[in-house]
Design an enzyme around this catalytic site. Structure first.
Site, PDB file in Angstrom:
ATOM      1  N   ASN A   1       0.836  -1.202   0.000  1.00  0.00           N
ATOM      2  CA  ASN A   1       0.000   0.000   0.000  1.00  0.00           C
ATOM      3  C   ASN A   1       0.865   1.244   0.000  1.00  0.00           C
ATOM      4  O   ASN A   1       1.787   1.359   0.824  1.00  0.00           O
ATOM      5  CB  ASN A   1      -0.883   0.016   1.260  1.00  0.00           C
ATOM      6  N   GLU A   2       0.575   2.162  -0.906  1.00  0.00           N
ATOM      7  CA  GLU A   2       1.210   3.497  -0.936  1.00  0.00           C
ATOM      8  C   GLU A   2       2.701   3.436  -0.596  1.00  0.00           C
ATOM      9  O   GLU A   2       3.176   4.156   0.291  1.00  0.00           O
ATOM     10  CB  GLU A   2       0.470   4.466  -0.002  1.00  0.00           C
TER      11      GLU A   2
ATOM     12  N   TYR B   1      -7.868  11.920  -2.683  1.00  0.00           N
ATOM     13  CA  TYR B   1      -8.875  12.466  -1.761  1.00  0.00           C
ATOM     14  C   TYR B   1      -8.977  13.959  -2.022  1.00  0.00           C
ATOM     15  O   TYR B   1      -7.956  14.637  -2.138  1.00  0.00           O
ATOM     16  CB  TYR B   1      -8.445  12.231  -0.304  1.00  0.00           C
TER      17      TYR B   1
ATOM     18  N   GLU C   1      -8.359   3.774  -3.845  1.00  0.00           N
ATOM     19  CA  GLU C   1      -8.777   4.686  -2.773  1.00  0.00           C
ATOM     20  C   GLU C   1      -9.204   5.989  -3.441  1.00  0.00           C
ATOM     21  O   GLU C   1      -8.389   6.636  -4.108  1.00  0.00           O
ATOM     22  CB  GLU C   1      -7.648   4.972  -1.774  1.00  0.00           C
TER      23      GLU C   1
HETATM   24  O1  AHR Z   1      -7.975   5.717   3.704  1.00  0.00           O
HETATM   25  C1  AHR Z   1      -7.163   6.307   4.689  1.00  0.00           C
HETATM   26  C2  AHR Z   1      -5.679   6.205   4.379  1.00  0.00           C
HETATM   27  O2  AHR Z   1      -5.403   6.981   3.249  1.00  0.00           O
HETATM   28  C3  AHR Z   1      -5.165   4.835   4.000  1.00  0.00           C
HETATM   29  O3  AHR Z   1      -4.805   4.082   5.112  1.00  0.00           O
HETATM   30  C4  AHR Z   1      -3.947   5.153   3.188  1.00  0.00           C
HETATM   31  O4  AHR Z   1      -3.673   4.165   2.225  1.00  0.00           O
HETATM   32  C5  AHR Z   1      -4.255   6.497   2.573  1.00  0.00           C
HETATM   33  O5  AHR Z   1      -3.214   7.396   2.744  1.00  0.00           O
END
Ligand code: AHR
Length: 502
Positions: free
Chosen positions: A174-175, A246, A294
């Site tokens: 992840n990331e 996001y 995400e």
């Molecule tokens: O979704 C919240 C966080 O955002 C996750 O854990 C991470 O992968 C991202 O930075």
């Protein structure tokens, strides 16, 4: 009739792609109250024998996710999956460094698989490539997917799960580009580890679907170069490259916020261009697709939430409350994912319950729908079939971040029954529009309905005390004349227009 006239045209013969089943995924991380008192609360009055909250499962059924990514997120990069299997009384309590809380491990892989069956979703399992590596990923794969007769598969059977789980979709970490990630790597390091892990996992099952980590956002300094290097190492062994994003309004610039999908478009363009350039250089016939695993609205810098007591258990974290405006922007992001579903073939709304989520719960109390619940539920329910090519026109408005932006953002999806659903967002905060949908290419137009989500107060929210404040309502300003459907779209609105064939 509004003074601003907009237009959508489509022809069912001209298509973009079939909507992939995995486009409507979501995400359950061991973070805050997503798992504990979110999906899992054995003492809750609605809990089933497995401790899963029945009221939450009912809302999940209405929301309609098709696939769930688990167990993280940042959490996975410090996670030992073995902690979450076997008798619960023997499971260790551990520090979760990613979110600075204590993980009790009362919920693990077996419980997650029960949840997936109860929620009727495909599991999408992430392996830890932060503090761990290849061997642990292979052990997990054997525990999950091998029928029996070996150490790990027999251990699963001894834990009561006779049948293998058959998990097909796997995230390789992840990331891994993020400095906040436990075990962050350079692109070259990660590309090699992703390739080695993918190769070994494919020795067990060549048919697995594997996701390499892309950039944590388009704003990362390594964006582009990261994808190029990772894929140069792993192009032939992985299927997807991930993307995460996001959005939130920056310094009260709501106009740019309304146009967030412009950024998502550029992100998708950039990843596809980079992946295809690597493929071209390798002279490969294969295409790497995007797992947008995400995406959401997240008020990262301003939740107003108190930092939890360090090392507490399942505290309130990232419990954003979404407004009507957030729901409209969120709907616009969904429109982008649908419009680009020829190459974005998997996506996960992050996350599912309590943590930046469409569903909220109170421990021992009710569960309710956030504003963002509604666009997702409608897109998952009615956005199935084939995305059509559309021509659109509308007035525009000026944004600080993206310049001139068309107020209308829309997509048309045709179902097997010949119906067409148009999802349309009016991104203009102030001005309504009159939308003409040219449906003359349909053999005949039957019933047409429109559901609209808007609010006189753009910041209105659904809260524990007022759980039904914002919801879509029937829009009766719909008229059909000779193949053209005319709908009034309020300023700042999300609209689902369903056109039945005659
Ligand atoms: O979704 C919240 C966080 O955002 C996750 O854990 C991470 O992968 C991202 O930075």
């Amino acid at each position: 009739m509004s003074e601003h006239r907009a237009r959508v045209e489509f022809d069912p013969r001209f298509t973009v792609a079939e909507v992939p089943e995995r486009l409507f995924g979501s995400f359950v991380e061991h973070l805050g109250r997503c798992v504990y008192t979110g999906i899992y609360e054995p003492d809750h009055p609605t809990a089933d024998a497995d401790g899963l909250r029945g009221d939450v499962l009912d809302l999940i059924a209405e929301l309609g996710p098709t696939m769930i990514r688990y167990p993280g997120g940042n959490f996975v990069s410090g996670y030992r999956w073995e902690d979450g299997i076997g008798p619960k009384e023997h499971r260790p309590r551990r520090l979760d460094l990613a979110w600075r809380v204590t993980e009790t491990n009362q919920f693990g892989l077996g419980e997650f698989m029960k949840f997936c069956r109860a929620a009727d979703v495909e599991p999408n399992m992430a392996v830890n490539l932060g503090t761990r590596g290849l061997q642990e990923a292979l052990d997990l794969l054997e525990y999950a997917n091998h029928p029996g007769g070996t150490h790990w598969s027999d251990l699963r059977r001894s834990h009561g799960d006779e049948e293998p789980y058959g998990i097909e979709l796997w995230c390789l970490g992840n990331e891994m580009d993020g400095p906040w990630q436990i075990g962050q790597r350079t692109a070259a390091e990660y590309g090699r580890i992703a390739d080695q892990t993918a190769r070994a996992m494919r020795m067990f099952d060549p048919e697995l679907d594997l996701v390499a980590c892309g950039s944590s956002s388009r704003a990362m300094p390594t964006f582009g170069a990261w994808e190029a290097e990772v894929l140069a190492n792993s192009y032939e062994t992985v299927d997807y490259i991930s993307a995460h994003v996001y959005y939130h309004p920056v310094e009260g610039d709501f106009k740019s916020f309304m146009a967030s999908a412009q950024d998502m478009e550029l992100f998708i363009d950039g990843v596809i261009a980079t992946a295809d350039a690597v493929g071209a250089e390798l002279k490969s016939d294969k295409k790497i697709n995007i797992a947008f695993d995400e995406w959401n609205i997240w008020y990262q810098d301003a939740t107003g939430e108190e930092a939890p007591e360090p090392w507490s258990e399942a505290p309130r974290q990232l419990e954003d409350q979404y407004s009507a405006m957030d729901a409209v922007v969120f709907g616009s992001l969904l429109i982008t994912l649908l419009r680009r579903c020829d190459r974005v073939t998997a996506a996960c709304l992050a996350q599912l319950v309590n943590v930046i989520a469409p569903i909220m719960t109170e421990p021992g109390g009710p569960a309710w729908r956030q504003t963002t619940f509604f666009p997702f539920a409608e897109a998952s329910r009615f956005g199935r079939g084939t995305v059509l090519r559309t021509g659109t026109a509308s007035h525009s408005f000026t944004t600080e971040r993206f310049g001139e932006v068309q107020a209308l953002h829309s997509v048309a999806v045709t179902g097997e029954d010949g119906s067409v659903t148009v999802f349309a967002v009016n991104r203009d905060l102030d001005r309504p529009m009159t939308l003409d949908i040219d449906a003359g290419s349909m053999p005949g137009i039957g019933e047409v309905t429109c559901a609209t989500l808007t609010d006189a107060d753009p910041h209105a929210k659904n809260t524990l005390d007022d759980r039904h404040r914002v919801a879509p309502a029937a829009n009766t300003n719909v008229h059909t004349t000779e193949g053209t459907i005319t709908v009034e779209l309020p300023a700042m609105s999300w609209n689902t227009i369903r056109i039945q064939p005659k």
